[in-house]
Scaffold this active site. Structure first.
Site, PDB file in Angstrom:
ATOM      1  N   TYR A 144      45.397  35.022 -35.073  1.00 10.98           N
ATOM      2  CA  TYR A 144      44.026  35.451 -34.790  1.00 10.98           C
ATOM      3  C   TYR A 144      43.133  34.233 -34.566  1.00 10.98           C
ATOM      4  O   TYR A 144      42.362  34.175 -33.598  1.00 10.98           O
ATOM      5  CB  TYR A 144      43.502  36.303 -35.938  1.00 10.98           C
ATOM      6  N   LYS A 148      40.933  32.964 -31.274  1.00  9.95           N
ATOM      7  CA  LYS A 148      39.480  32.774 -31.330  1.00  9.95           C
ATOM      8  C   LYS A 148      39.087  31.319 -31.058  1.00  9.95           C
ATOM      9  O   LYS A 148      38.026  31.060 -30.480  1.00  9.95           O
ATOM     10  CB  LYS A 148      38.948  33.234 -32.686  1.00  9.95           C
TER      11      LYS A 148
END
Length: 229
Positions: A144, A148
């Site tokens: 994740y 990002k």
């Protein structure tokens, strides 16, 4: 009347943002993953229109949009949708990496690319709702956070490239926010979910609106939002 195209308008921050834009008289176009979800979102957001495009399949977004009518003007493209699956580097399968990179990074890049001609004509604004994980990576958050961190790089490069065309680019970095996604994260972490401890979706929506509503002589590039307690 300003026109805004939003991903993730069916839940959490995106849903709150869409309602607030509609309430003030703006036009909202929500991107949905399929026709069934588009009907659900249209029912949940009276006044909004929908487009269909699956962020989990970035390579098919161009084909999907080519079969639909795009607006002549887009004042803001708001990338709010995202997915998260936690796990250590030792345990994460390639499919988990691929899904998060597709939805959180490759799809925003592709959707932005496809809509840039309209955004340039409109002098539009691209907003990427990133995450605190886009600034700092912690154990269990590798895939994740990588998606990002990549999203921040995308925004920074796009800002430099599109300044000459009058397109503004803002990254928003919220801390933990009380959304259904956060509830799923707590389930994955095995922790009790206490939404009152986190930022409200409305507070993040206010931050996004602040960036959108600045006069043209000002440009908020990066905004970090943290829980107030």
């Amino acid at each position: 009347m300003p026109t805004h195209l939003i991903t993730g308008a069916g839940s959490g921050i995106g849903a709150v943002l869409a309602r607030r834009l509609l309430d003030r008289g703006d036009q909202v176009i929500a991107l949905a993953r399929d026709a069934g979800r588009a009907r659900e979102i249209a029912a949940e957001l009276p006044g909004a229109t929908t487009l269909v495009g699956d962020l989990a399949q970035p390579g098919r977004i161009s084909w999907a949009l080519s079969k639909q009518h795009l607006p002549d003007r887009i004042d803001s493209l708001l990338h709010v949708a995202g997915v998260v699956d936690l796990g250590s580097v030792a345990d994460l399968a390639p499919t988990v990496w691929e899904q998060q990179l597709a939805v959180n990074l490759v799809a925003p890049a592709e959707l932005t690319r496809l809509l840039l001609p309209i955004l340039r004509v409109s002098g539009g604004h691209v907003v990427f709702v990133n995450s605190g994980a886009g600034l700092h990576a912690h154990a269990g958050w590798s895939a994740y956070a990588a998606s990002k961190h990549g999203l921040k790089a995308l925004a920074d490069a796009l800002r430099s490239e599109e300044a000459e065309h009058g397109v503004r680019v803002t990254s928003i970095f919220p801390g933990r926010t009380a959304t259904p996604m956060q509830q799923r994260v707590h389930q994955q972490e095995g922790l009790e979910y206490e939404p009152e401890r986190f930022i409200s979706p409305d507070a993040v929506a206010t931050t996004i609106l602040t960036a959108l509503d600045l006069p043209r002589d000002a440009h908020l590039t990066d905004l970090t939002v943290r829980p107030g307690r």
